[in-house]
Design an enzyme around this catalytic site. Sequence first.
Site, PDB file in Angstrom:
ATOM      1  N   THR A 180       6.370   2.815  -4.179  1.00  0.00           N
ATOM      2  CA  THR A 180       6.280   2.808  -6.066  1.00  0.00           C
ATOM      3  C   THR A 180       5.511   3.343  -7.589  1.00  0.00           C
ATOM      4  O   THR A 180       6.574   3.749  -8.494  1.00  0.00           O
ATOM      5  CB  THR A 180       6.055   1.199  -6.536  1.00  0.00           C
TER       6      THR A 180
ATOM      7  N   ASP B 255       9.897   4.192   7.955  1.00  0.00           N
ATOM      8  CA  ASP B 255       8.742   3.212   7.987  1.00  0.00           C
ATOM      9  C   ASP B 255       9.863   2.035   7.682  1.00  0.00           C
ATOM     10  O   ASP B 255      11.067   1.721   7.445  1.00  0.00           O
ATOM     11  CB  ASP B 255       9.573   3.459   6.317  1.00  0.00           C
TER      12      ASP B 255
ATOM     13  N   ALA C 211       0.825  -0.741  -1.348  1.00  0.00           N
ATOM     14  CA  ALA C 211      -0.512  -0.659  -2.182  1.00  0.00           C
ATOM     15  C   ALA C 211       0.238   0.154  -3.840  1.00  0.00           C
ATOM     16  O   ALA C 211      -1.361  -0.391  -4.718  1.00  0.00           O
ATOM     17  CB  ALA C 211      -0.634   0.661  -1.509  1.00  0.00           C
TER      18      ALA C 211
HETATM   19  P1  13P Z   1       4.649   0.205  -2.558  1.00  0.00           P
HETATM   20  O1  13P Z   1       6.056   0.674  -3.310  1.00  0.00           O
HETATM   21  O2  13P Z   1       4.407  -1.641  -3.324  1.00  0.00           O
HETATM   22  O3  13P Z   1       3.672   1.567  -3.064  1.00  0.00           O
HETATM   23  O4  13P Z   1       5.052  -0.259  -0.706  1.00  0.00           O
HETATM   24  C1  13P Z   1       5.108   0.521  -0.330  1.00  0.00           C
HETATM   25  C2  13P Z   1       5.609   0.622   1.242  1.00  0.00           C
HETATM   26  O5  13P Z   1       4.848   0.052   1.448  1.00  0.00           O
HETATM   27  C3  13P Z   1       6.212   0.867   2.023  1.00  0.00           C
HETATM   28  O6  13P Z   1       6.422   0.572   2.937  1.00  0.00           O
HETATM   29  O1  G3H Z   2      10.107  -0.328   2.536  1.00  0.00           O
HETATM   30  C1  G3H Z   2       9.306  -0.140   1.305  1.00  0.00           C
HETATM   31  C2  G3H Z   2      10.148   0.857  -0.026  1.00  0.00           C
HETATM   32  O2  G3H Z   2       9.423   1.105  -0.916  1.00  0.00           O
HETATM   33  C3  G3H Z   2      11.502   0.293   0.036  1.00  0.00           C
HETATM   34  O3  G3H Z   2      12.040   1.287  -0.333  1.00  0.00           O
HETATM   35  O4  G3H Z   2      14.444   0.911  -1.097  1.00  0.00           O
HETATM   36  O5  G3H Z   2      14.063   2.506  -0.392  1.00  0.00           O
HETATM   37  O6  G3H Z   2      14.166   1.146   1.061  1.00  0.00           O
HETATM   38  P1  G3H Z   2      13.603   1.610  -0.278  1.00  0.00           P
HETATM   39 ZN    ZN Z   3       6.214  -1.354   3.680  1.00  0.00          ZN
HETATM   40 NA    NA Z   4       3.446  -2.869  -4.505  1.00  0.00          NA
END
Ligand code: 13P
Ligand code: G3H
Ligand code: ZN
Ligand code: NA
Length: 283
Positions: A232, A81, A209
Amino acid sequence: PLVPVSVLLREAAVEGYAVGAFNCSNLEIVQAIVAAAEAEKAPVIMQASQGAIKYAGVDYIAAMVRVAARGARVPVALHLDHGTSFDQVVRCLVAGFSSVMIDGSHLPLEQNIALTRRVVSAARPVGVSVEAELGRIGGVEDDIAVTDREAFFTDPEEARYFVEQTGVDSLAVAIGTAHGRYKGEPRLDFDRLTRIKELVPVPLVLHGASGVPDEAIREAIRRGVRKINIDTNIREAFVGAVRHKLDENPQEIDPRKILGPAREAAIEVIREKMRVFGCSGKV
Ligand code: 13P
Ligand code: G3H
Ligand code: ZN
Ligand code: NA
């Protein structure tokens, strides 16, 4: 074996649903994601953020996800990611990831294209799919003034050019979502999403999202979103259960008695998301 994200998104496009991509950096959340997918009979993507890689390391994440996938009756993908560099992508390829994101969205367009092309040229020969980002998704903490907001959104014509030039398998778009919790209710630019969908031949990805109302998620799927990232909302469920357990029994010193219920809470929230995404029952 771990399945490339592109394979899962192709099936999602045929049937008009989205696949959930859930962030993980520990054993309990890896287990929760695969348990939810099995319970819902849903294909699933597990993904490692930069924070996850710092916390657990690429090898631990790959090992945990491989074990989870081996025992599963549903297809599982492991995705990087917001990959930050070509070198990080190569480390993930070596570790056995089945998909990677390269996030060059902070770069000028031609540099984003050059970096993304380089990643595609390394990943494609080994059967790993590539997601890229155009426009800035950002975090709610970035606090962009509402009037400036759209300057960061994905430009549809630019998206068409970007995908043509790079050959990416999927594209993350900026249409009003943000990472983390929202202050108010997010407003998504659905007309822009539709325009991007008309011009871009690959599946679209919605980041940030968590906190987007279910109805807006469904509308985004109707308009062509095929991968939806959730982090989140899992953290909230997991840590909420930890807090609850410790409030209930402040003397508890067995981590398993604290993290077990947290894992259960994560399973529930992931299952709910899968039902909203329409991927439940697709395996
Ligand atoms: P949220 O933390 O808002 O769910 O976003 C997650 C995300 O886009 C990880 O790449
Ligand atoms: O990239 C999106 C994540 O929600 C951020 O995650 O704090 O683990 O890097 P992180
Ligand atoms: Zn993201
Ligand atoms: Na969000």
